[in-house]
Scaffold this motif. Structure first.
Motif, PDB file in Angstrom:
ATOM      1  N   HIS A 123     138.060 -14.773  62.311  1.00 58.72           N
ATOM      2  CA  HIS A 123     137.298 -15.295  63.264  1.00 58.72           C
ATOM      3  C   HIS A 123     137.581 -15.461  64.323  1.00 58.72           C
ATOM      4  O   HIS A 123     138.713 -15.110  64.489  1.00 58.72           O
ATOM      5  CB  HIS A 123     136.956 -16.667  62.666  1.00 58.72           C
ATOM      6  CG  HIS A 123     135.839 -17.013  61.494  1.00 58.72           C
ATOM      7  ND1 HIS A 123     136.195 -16.881  60.061  1.00 58.72           N
ATOM      8  CD2 HIS A 123     134.345 -17.101  61.276  1.00 58.72           C
ATOM      9  CE1 HIS A 123     135.399 -17.101  59.321  1.00 58.72           C
ATOM     10  NE2 HIS A 123     133.976 -17.067  60.212  1.00 58.72           N
ATOM     11  N   ARG A 126     145.785 -12.009  56.938  1.00 54.72           N
ATOM     12  CA  ARG A 126     145.392 -12.758  55.770  1.00 54.72           C
ATOM     13  C   ARG A 126     143.930 -12.246  55.296  1.00 54.72           C
ATOM     14  O   ARG A 126     143.937 -12.231  54.238  1.00 54.72           O
ATOM     15  CB  ARG A 126     144.655 -14.143  56.424  1.00 54.72           C
ATOM     16  CG  ARG A 126     144.510 -14.949  55.227  1.00 54.72           C
ATOM     17  CD  ARG A 126     143.832 -16.448  55.721  1.00 54.72           C
ATOM     18  NE  ARG A 126     142.746 -16.475  56.663  1.00 54.72           N
ATOM     19  CZ  ARG A 126     142.355 -17.231  57.440  1.00 54.72           C
ATOM     20  NH1 ARG A 126     142.931 -18.471  57.409  1.00 54.72           N
ATOM     21  NH2 ARG A 126     141.295 -17.089  58.144  1.00 54.72           N
ATOM     22  N   TYR A 184     128.993 -11.805  54.499  1.00 60.40           N
ATOM     23  CA  TYR A 184     130.013 -12.248  53.633  1.00 60.40           C
ATOM     24  C   TYR A 184     129.531 -13.442  52.799  1.00 60.40           C
ATOM     25  O   TYR A 184     130.239 -14.052  52.135  1.00 60.40           O
ATOM     26  CB  TYR A 184     131.238 -12.330  54.153  1.00 60.40           C
ATOM     27  CG  TYR A 184     131.372 -13.510  55.253  1.00 60.40           C
ATOM     28  CD1 TYR A 184     131.445 -13.145  56.852  1.00 60.40           C
ATOM     29  CD2 TYR A 184     131.444 -14.942  55.128  1.00 60.40           C
ATOM     30  CE1 TYR A 184     131.300 -14.227  57.951  1.00 60.40           C
ATOM     31  CE2 TYR A 184     131.461 -15.690  56.418  1.00 60.40           C
ATOM     32  CZ  TYR A 184     131.587 -15.367  57.582  1.00 60.40           C
ATOM     33  OH  TYR A 184     131.696 -16.509  58.326  1.00 60.40           O
ATOM     34  N   GLY A 185     128.014 -13.697  52.709  1.00 58.85           N
ATOM     35  CA  GLY A 185     127.786 -14.674  51.922  1.00 58.85           C
ATOM     36  C   GLY A 185     127.803 -16.101  52.186  1.00 58.85           C
ATOM     37  O   GLY A 185     127.265 -16.809  51.477  1.00 58.85           O
ATOM     38  N   GLU A 186     128.147 -16.429  53.341  1.00 55.96           N
ATOM     39  CA  GLU A 186     128.164 -17.959  53.863  1.00 55.96           C
ATOM     40  C   GLU A 186     127.019 -18.297  54.034  1.00 55.96           C
ATOM     41  O   GLU A 186     126.557 -19.492  53.741  1.00 55.96           O
ATOM     42  CB  GLU A 186     129.156 -18.095  55.009  1.00 55.96           C
ATOM     43  CG  GLU A 186     129.298 -19.602  55.444  1.00 55.96           C
ATOM     44  CD  GLU A 186     130.112 -19.986  56.346  1.00 55.96           C
ATOM     45  OE1 GLU A 186     131.132 -18.875  56.819  1.00 55.96           O
ATOM     46  OE2 GLU A 186     130.252 -20.945  56.868  1.00 55.96           O
ATOM     47  N   VAL A 219     137.698 -11.579  56.396  1.00 59.35           N
ATOM     48  CA  VAL A 219     137.146 -12.219  57.795  1.00 59.35           C
ATOM     49  C   VAL A 219     137.923 -12.506  58.615  1.00 59.35           C
ATOM     50  O   VAL A 219     139.038 -13.122  58.283  1.00 59.35           O
ATOM     51  CB  VAL A 219     135.982 -13.449  57.150  1.00 59.35           C
ATOM     52  CG1 VAL A 219     135.095 -13.687  58.273  1.00 59.35           C
ATOM     53  CG2 VAL A 219     135.154 -12.940  56.103  1.00 59.35           C
ATOM     54  N   ARG A 255     133.843 -12.458  47.893  1.00 63.29           N
ATOM     55  CA  ARG A 255     134.674 -12.683  49.241  1.00 63.29           C
ATOM     56  C   ARG A 255     136.088 -12.178  49.156  1.00 63.29           C
ATOM     57  O   ARG A 255     136.641 -11.887  50.624  1.00 63.29           O
ATOM     58  CB  ARG A 255     134.548 -14.175  49.683  1.00 63.29           C
ATOM     59  CG  ARG A 255     133.268 -14.473  50.160  1.00 63.29           C
ATOM     60  CD  ARG A 255     133.168 -15.996  50.530  1.00 63.29           C
ATOM     61  NE  ARG A 255     132.001 -16.525  50.917  1.00 63.29           N
ATOM     62  CZ  ARG A 255     131.470 -17.819  50.957  1.00 63.29           C
ATOM     63  NH1 ARG A 255     132.301 -18.626  50.808  1.00 63.29           N
ATOM     64  NH2 ARG A 255     130.238 -18.094  51.380  1.00 63.29           N
ATOM     65  N   ARG A 256     136.653 -12.268  48.153  1.00 71.67           N
ATOM     66  CA  ARG A 256     137.909 -11.679  47.896  1.00 71.67           C
ATOM     67  C   ARG A 256     138.094 -10.066  48.343  1.00 71.67           C
ATOM     68  O   ARG A 256     139.049  -9.556  48.351  1.00 71.67           O
ATOM     69  CB  ARG A 256     138.530 -11.990  46.431  1.00 71.67           C
ATOM     70  CG  ARG A 256     138.708 -13.325  46.150  1.00 71.67           C
ATOM     71  CD  ARG A 256     139.188 -13.352  44.841  1.00 71.67           C
ATOM     72  NE  ARG A 256     139.222 -15.008  44.364  1.00 71.67           N
ATOM     73  CZ  ARG A 256     139.088 -15.483  43.229  1.00 71.67           C
ATOM     74  NH1 ARG A 256     139.258 -14.531  41.842  1.00 71.67           N
ATOM     75  NH2 ARG A 256     139.130 -16.829  42.909  1.00 71.67           N
ATOM     76  N   LYS A 308     127.812 -13.867  58.902  1.00 71.47           N
ATOM     77  CA  LYS A 308     127.719 -14.851  57.581  1.00 71.47           C
ATOM     78  C   LYS A 308     126.757 -14.390  56.514  1.00 71.47           C
ATOM     79  O   LYS A 308     127.061 -14.689  55.349  1.00 71.47           O
ATOM     80  CB  LYS A 308     127.190 -16.186  58.369  1.00 71.47           C
ATOM     81  CG  LYS A 308     128.212 -16.803  59.201  1.00 71.47           C
ATOM     82  CD  LYS A 308     127.885 -18.175  59.532  1.00 71.47           C
ATOM     83  CE  LYS A 308     128.854 -18.992  60.379  1.00 71.47           C
ATOM     84  NZ  LYS A 308     128.462 -20.138  60.975  1.00 71.47           N
ATOM     85  N   GLN A 357     140.654 -20.016  62.022  1.00 71.55           N
ATOM     86  CA  GLN A 357     140.582 -21.020  60.911  1.00 71.55           C
ATOM     87  C   GLN A 357     141.862 -20.709  60.002  1.00 71.55           C
ATOM     88  O   GLN A 357     141.886 -20.302  58.965  1.00 71.55           O
ATOM     89  CB  GLN A 357     139.169 -20.621  60.070  1.00 71.55           C
ATOM     90  CG  GLN A 357     138.170 -20.962  61.105  1.00 71.55           C
ATOM     91  CD  GLN A 357     136.453 -20.948  60.391  1.00 71.55           C
ATOM     92  OE1 GLN A 357     136.815 -20.689  59.315  1.00 71.55           O
ATOM     93  NE2 GLN A 357     135.674 -21.361  61.135  1.00 71.55           N
TER      94      GLN A 357
END
Lengths: 239, 307
Positions: free
Chosen positions: A98, A163, A62-64, A96, A91-92, A59, A102
């Motif tokens: 999971h 995705r 990817y900056g979450e 990611v 983020r583009r 996280k 999601q």
């Protein structure tokens, strides 16, 4: 981290760098003083016991989450200094995947895979060929109109991978991508990740499945990082 | 020509997307029935009430203006004198008024006029000759009349004459009408605030119900504005549609109220006149605008809270 050196910036390639990064949940330190960098085009496995903070580290990547100590540089920019819109743009460039995938369950697989294009303001209809090729590449061409709840675990993971790469990101981060799927499907997913790595993508996979890491050896030259006790070490040949 | 049409089409689409959100963004969020009905019903109810509040504000505004203008334009001179001197004093007053600048017309009310004035209170079979009524002279001014100067001249030249400029009861009436007008606009403001609060609650509920989807959108690179537009579009349209329905219902109700001329009372004069009928058309637009900003604010706050 012992043995980890910051790579040089490679043209426009996206580099994730941790500079003494730490993270605490409600004052309880989970990660401390992590320093490493994920070189463009590299393949990294992140392993460690459950609860070691692998997902938290991803996280941060990817900056979450933003580090409570030190810094995480995403493409040379300190994640703490990047605004919400800037983070969305970054983020583009990071796909990611999971463990639980999601998805937006009421949309079809095709629409879910195309969603990053839509949010980036691109017209999925104009990129239908790419979309079809991608769905074919991950083996979901005949499941494009199904909804995510209708997919098997392996299909969900491959849809999530599709995705993650639809925007042609520089980095692909996968958090326990094989946690819910069988061994055969895990190897198939690994093969897809290895293929993406050969195309120059940086791959970072968190997994506690050592067999998967061993299975990757013939496919890619991967670095294995072990996270335990809040610190990061490079795992040796014992793996 | 076709390029111009394409350009215009793009411009309109862009503006609509900026304002209400694009269709793709809207599709990502599944509709939640509860918030749909809450928003539409609240907007319809508030618009219905707004039609009346606006009518009240406009009607009292008209009333205050009428009282102000009509009564300020006229003054009355009351002459209290023994019967034998009354006619002479009336004549003296009329002569004086004839030489006073600012007097447009001056007319002494005769017995029939006075009977008509008293009829609403005392009935029509009034034996006026048995009552010690003062004589009245009605003066219509053209705006340049020096009321204080005239009052002083009357005191000096016709001691039994008293000038009444209606200020004593005109001002409280105008104040009361102004107060009612303020009440009407305040009610409109309260209605708008209530609608904004209801829409905010509904939007928060929808945002919470879709927190997982919002998280996914953020994860794949959606900017806050994109996520917010997915919600603002539907709440704006729902509020506007509900308000349009409520406005039409309110206007139909108003149209069926008794006419002021028919019933004769002030409250029956509640309604719209002339171009005033166009003002309620603004209600659905304002409801939509209110919902747009309320939802947008709720969405941006929720986005920060969720992450």
């Amino acid at each position: 981290m012992a043995g980890a050196q910051a790579p040089e910036r490679n043209g426009d390639h996206f580099v994730i760098e941790l500079q003494g990064a730490g993270y605490s949940y409600d004052g309880t330190g989970l990660l401390s003083d992590l320093t490493t960098a994920f070189a463009p085009g590299s393949f990294q496995f992140l392993t460690g016991p459950s609860g070691a903070g692998k997902s938290t580290l991803l996280k941060l990547c990817y900056g979450e989450l933003k580090p409570t100590k030190g810094a995480v540089l995403l493409d040379g920019r300190d994640s703490r200094q990047v605004g919400r819109d800037g983070l969305a743009r970054l983020r583009r460039r990071i796909g990611v995947v999971h463990q639980d995938c999601q998805f937006v369950d009421h949309l079809t697989v095709r629409d879910n895979v195309a969603l990053p294009l839509t949010v980036a303001g691109r017209d999925p209809a104009a990129e239908a060929t790419n979309l079809d090729q991608l769905l074919g590449w991950v083996g979901l061409a005949n499941r494009a109109n199904a909804t995510p709840p209708q997919l098997s675990g392996g299909e969900r993971q491959r849809a999530a991978l599709a995705r993650a790469i639809i925007m042609d990101p520089d980095v692909i981060i996968a958090d326990e991508p094989t946690g819910n799927i069988d061994w055969e499907m895990s190897q198939r997913l690994l093969a897809l990740l290895a293929e993406l790595n050969k195309l120059g993508k940086t791959i970072l996979v968190a997994t506690h499945d050592l067999a998967l890491i061993r299975a990757a050896k013939p496919l890619v030259a991967a670095r294995v990082l072990r996270l335990a006790g809040g610190t990061l070490t490079t795992a040796g040949a014992e793996l | 020509m076709s390029r111009l049409r394409l350009l215009l089409n793009r411009l309109v689409t862009h503006l609509m997307d900026r304002m209400f959100g694009d269709w793709q963004a809207d599709r990502v969020v599944p509709p939640t029935g509860q918030t749909v009905w809450l928003t539409v019903f609240a907007a319809a109810t508030m618009a219905y009430l707004a039609v009346f509040a606006m009518a009240l504000a406009l009607a009292t505004g008209r009333l205050a203006a009428t009282w102000e203008a009509d009564l300020a334009q006229a003054v009355t001179i009351r002459i209290t004198a023994p019967d034998a001197q009354a006619d002479a004093q009336v004549a003296a007053v009329l002569t004086l008024l004839g030489t006073t600048e600012g007097v447009e017309t001056a007319r002494a009310l005769d017995a029939d006029d006075q009977k008509a004035l008293l009829a609403p209170w005392l009935g029509t079979d009034l034996p006026l000759d048995r009552l010690p009524l003062p004589r009245l002279v009605e003066v219509v001014q053209d705006g340049d009349l020096d009321v204080e100067g005239l009052r002083l001249r009357l005191v000096a030249e016709v001691p039994g004459a008293v000038l009444d400029d209606h200020g004593r009861w005109r001002e409280p009436l105008v104040r009361a009408a102004g107060g009612l007008r303020t009440l009407g606009w305040s009610a409109l403001a309260l209605i708008a605030a209530t609608l904004a609060a209801v829409v905010t609650l509904a939007a928060q509920s929808a945002l919470s119900a879709n927190a997982q989807i919002i998280r996914v959108l953020r994860l794949i690179g959606a900017q806050d504005a994109y996520v917010a537009r997915a919600f603002t579009r539907r709440f704006t349209l729902r509020a506007a549609a509900g308000a349009a329905f409520g406005t039409v219902a309110g206007l139909v109700t108003i149209a069926f109220l008794p006419e002021a001329e028919t019933a004769g009372g002030f409250l029956t004069g509640l309604g719209y006149r002339g171009v005033g009928w166009l003002m309620p058309v603004l209600i659905p637009f304002f409801a939509g605008l209110m919902a747009f900003f309320a939802t947008r604010r709720a969405a941006f706050r929720a986005l920060v809270r969720f992450e």
